[in-house]
Design a protein around this motif. Structure first.
Motif, short mmCIF file in Angstrom:
data_model
loop_
_atom_site.label_atom_id
_atom_site.label_comp_id
_atom_site.label_asym_id
_atom_site.label_seq_id
_atom_site.Cartn_x
_atom_site.Cartn_y
_atom_site.Cartn_z
N CYS A 133 31.21 38.08 42.08
CA CYS A 133 32.45 38.79 42.08
C CYS A 133 32.98 38.79 40.62
O CYS A 133 33.22 37.74 39.98
CB CYS A 133 33.43 37.94 42.97
N VAL A 188 35.92 39.27 39.65
CA VAL A 188 37.29 39.16 39.36
C VAL A 188 37.62 37.77 40.19
O VAL A 188 38.87 37.41 40.33
CB VAL A 188 38.35 40.14 40.00
N ALA A 199 37.49 36.75 43.13
CA ALA A 199 38.49 36.86 44.41
C ALA A 199 37.92 36.10 45.60
O ALA A 199 38.76 35.95 46.60
CB ALA A 199 38.47 38.23 44.57
N ILE A 200 36.70 35.30 45.44
CA ILE A 200 36.17 34.61 46.49
C ILE A 200 36.47 33.21 46.18
O ILE A 200 35.70 32.77 45.18
CB ILE A 200 34.72 35.21 46.81
N MET A 232 33.97 45.41 53.71
CA MET A 232 35.09 46.08 53.23
C MET A 232 36.31 46.75 54.30
O MET A 232 35.43 47.40 54.94
CB MET A 232 34.62 47.17 52.04
N VAL A 279 37.97 43.62 50.15
CA VAL A 279 37.07 42.71 50.70
C VAL A 279 37.57 42.11 52.04
O VAL A 279 38.92 41.88 52.15
CB VAL A 279 36.75 41.71 49.73
N ILE A 301 38.47 44.38 43.41
CA ILE A 301 38.31 45.84 42.77
C ILE A 301 37.46 46.66 43.32
O ILE A 301 36.92 47.76 42.82
CB ILE A 301 38.12 45.78 41.19
N SER A 302 36.95 46.12 44.65
CA SER A 302 36.04 47.05 45.68
C SER A 302 34.78 47.28 44.95
O SER A 302 34.17 48.40 45.12
CB SER A 302 36.94 48.49 45.82
N SER A 303 34.23 46.34 44.18
CA SER A 303 32.90 46.66 43.55
C SER A 303 31.92 46.25 44.64
O SER A 303 30.83 47.07 44.40
CB SER A 303 32.70 45.48 42.55
N GLY A 304 32.05 45.64 45.73
CA GLY A 304 30.98 45.47 46.77
C GLY A 304 29.94 44.61 46.43
O GLY A 304 29.01 44.44 47.18
N ASN A 305 30.03 43.79 45.42
CA ASN A 305 28.97 42.92 44.98
C ASN A 305 28.85 41.98 46.18
O ASN A 305 27.76 41.41 46.51
CB ASN A 305 29.30 42.26 43.84
N CYS A 306 29.80 41.13 46.62
CA CYS A 306 29.86 40.45 47.64
C CYS A 306 29.17 40.70 48.95
O CYS A 306 28.37 40.19 49.77
CB CYS A 306 31.40 39.65 47.83
S1 SF4 Z 1 35.55 40.49 46.60
FE1 SF4 Z 1 34.68 40.62 44.59
S2 SF4 Z 1 32.71 41.11 44.75
FE2 SF4 Z 1 33.79 41.45 46.81
S3 SF4 Z 1 34.25 43.65 46.75
FE3 SF4 Z 1 36.11 42.60 45.79
S4 SF4 Z 1 36.02 42.78 43.70
FE4 SF4 Z 1 33.83 43.12 44.58
#
Ligand code: SF4
Length: 64
Positions: free
Chosen positions: A55, A57, A59-60, A27, A33, A12-17
């Motif tokens: 993350c 969701v 996703a990793i 990204m 990601v 969901i493009s949060s950018g946390n990772c």
């Molecule tokens: S992989 Fe998870 S933490 Fe990384 S940008 Fe996507 S949603 Fe955010």
């Protein structure tokens, strides 16, 4: 070695990772990601694990 598997359909493009492990994640133009490395060196595993944990969701995935 640890292998990074990304479930980009969840991203969901949060950018946390990227914030937590910028050497391993970025990204793409669509804001999804991408992994900058396929395999994680032993010394970098903790940072990549931290990125997986933040993350929102799950996703990793880390294998191995
Ligand atoms: S992989 Fe998870 S933490 Fe990384 S940008 Fe996507 S949603 Fe955010």
């Amino acid at each position: 070695m640890t292998h990074i598997k990304l479930l980009t359909e969840r991203c969901i493009s949060s950018g946390n990772c990227v914030d937590v492990a910028p050497h391993a994640f970025d990204m793409d133009d669509a804001g999804l990601v991408v992994a900058l490395v396929d395999e994680v060196e032993h010394g970098a595993r903790r940072q990549v694990e931290a990125a997986a944990q933040v993350c929102p969701v799950q996703a990793i995935l880390l294998e191995g």
